[in-house]
Design a protein around this motif. Structure first.
Motif, PDB file in Angstrom:
ATOM      1  N   UNK A 229      -9.130  12.925  -4.486  1.00  0.00           N
ATOM      2  CA  UNK A 229      -8.212  12.151  -3.723  1.00  0.00           C
ATOM      3  C   UNK A 229      -8.770  10.757  -3.882  1.00  0.00           C
ATOM      4  N   UNK A 230      -7.860   9.863  -4.384  1.00  0.00           N
ATOM      5  CA  UNK A 230      -8.129   8.457  -4.296  1.00  0.00           C
ATOM      6  C   UNK A 230      -7.653   7.596  -3.370  1.00  0.00           C
ATOM      7  N   UNK A 231      -8.364   6.923  -2.505  1.00  0.00           N
ATOM      8  CA  UNK A 231      -7.961   6.097  -1.305  1.00  0.00           C
ATOM      9  C   UNK A 231      -7.590   4.618  -1.434  1.00  0.00           C
ATOM     10  N   UNK A 232      -6.463   4.318  -1.332  1.00  0.00           N
ATOM     11  CA  UNK A 232      -6.227   2.914  -1.315  1.00  0.00           C
ATOM     12  C   UNK A 232      -5.951   2.375   0.355  1.00  0.00           C
ATOM     13  N   UNK A 233      -6.606   1.352   0.627  1.00  0.00           N
ATOM     14  CA  UNK A 233      -6.174   0.729   1.903  1.00  0.00           C
ATOM     15  C   UNK A 233      -5.937  -0.797   1.729  1.00  0.00           C
ATOM     16  N   UNK A 234      -4.986  -1.327   2.616  1.00  0.00           N
ATOM     17  CA  UNK A 234      -4.556  -2.727   2.282  1.00  0.00           C
ATOM     18  C   UNK A 234      -4.565  -3.137   4.184  1.00  0.00           C
ATOM     19  N   UNK A 235      -4.992  -4.354   4.113  1.00  0.00           N
ATOM     20  CA  UNK A 235      -5.137  -4.936   5.667  1.00  0.00           C
ATOM     21  C   UNK A 235      -4.057  -6.042   5.588  1.00  0.00           C
TER      22      UNK A 235
END
Lengths: 111, 112
Positions: B20-26
């Motif tokens: 699983x690749x994780x993408x997080x944006x703030x």
């Protein structure tokens, strides 16, 4: 079929030698045309958005223009730090912001 | 303000493995996207999401699944990796009003 084509694939310039990159597109309805810069090993970095034919935008040595069928990215008096791959993308109307990208133009500016 | 952060940056998988690749944006963006970039080709859209709990297929969705359980996170899964999935994966996000999309630094995935 909608598509985005960039030319040339690669461009080698001497420092100070101005040139232009081309992005031709065919979409049913254009919401916006985008130019991004991508450095090796990095993600695309936003440069410009153009919305309608005749529009122009500038940033330092870069100037983007738009017609109904194509866009040009003009690089004036380039410096070595302008070396990068320049990506063109289009967004259609009612597309939830989805972008269709061209393959890019790799620009190398030598001192 | 970190923008868009992708995890991991590099990964090597064997054929048939999952990850699983994780993408997080703030940036509190509504829309998020997964693209893949291959040599000589433009970035191609895999899946996208227009809000928490919603996902949709892009241009090249086969072999991938996604989930958006939280607004700030968008996960890309490979259930059974294939060599054809060797690529650089980019996540992007944007808000509902503006058209500019912000990209992460990419995940370089090699499937052997």
């Amino acid at each position: 079929e909608d598509q985005v084509t960039q030319s040339p694939e690669a461009l080698r310039l001497q420092e100070g030698e101005s040139s232009s990159l081309n992005c031709s597109y065919t979409v049913s309805g254009l919401r916006g045309l985008f130019w991004y810069r991508q450095d090796p090993g990095k993600g695309p970095e936003f440069l410009f958005t153009l919305y309608s034919a005749g529009e122009e935008k500038e940033k330092e040595r870069l100037k983007a223009t738009l017609t109904k069928k194509e866009s040009f990215l003009h690089i004036t008096a380039p410096k070595p730090e302008d070396s990068a791959t320049y990506l063109c993308a289009v967004q259609e109307t009612d597309s939830w912001g989805k972008l269709q990208f061209g393959a890019g133009t790799q620009v190398v500016v030598t001192p | 303000n970190a923008g868009v952060t992708q995890t991991p940056k590099f990964r090597v998988l064997k054929t048939g493995q999952s990850m699983t690749l994780l993408c997080a944006q703030d940036m509190n963006h509504e829309y998020m996207y997964w693209y893949r970039q291959d040599p000589g080709m433009g970035l191609r859209l895999i899946h996208y999401s227009v809000g928490e709990g919603t996902t949709a297929k892009g241009e090249v969705p086969d072999g991938y699944n996604v989930s958006r359980l939280k607004k700030q996170n968008f996960l890309l899964g490979l259930e059974s990796a294939a060599p054809s999935q060797t690529s650089v994966y980019f996540c992007a996000s944007r808000d509902r009003q503006n058209t500019e999309a912000f990209f992460g630094q990419g995940t370089r995935l090699t499937v052997v």
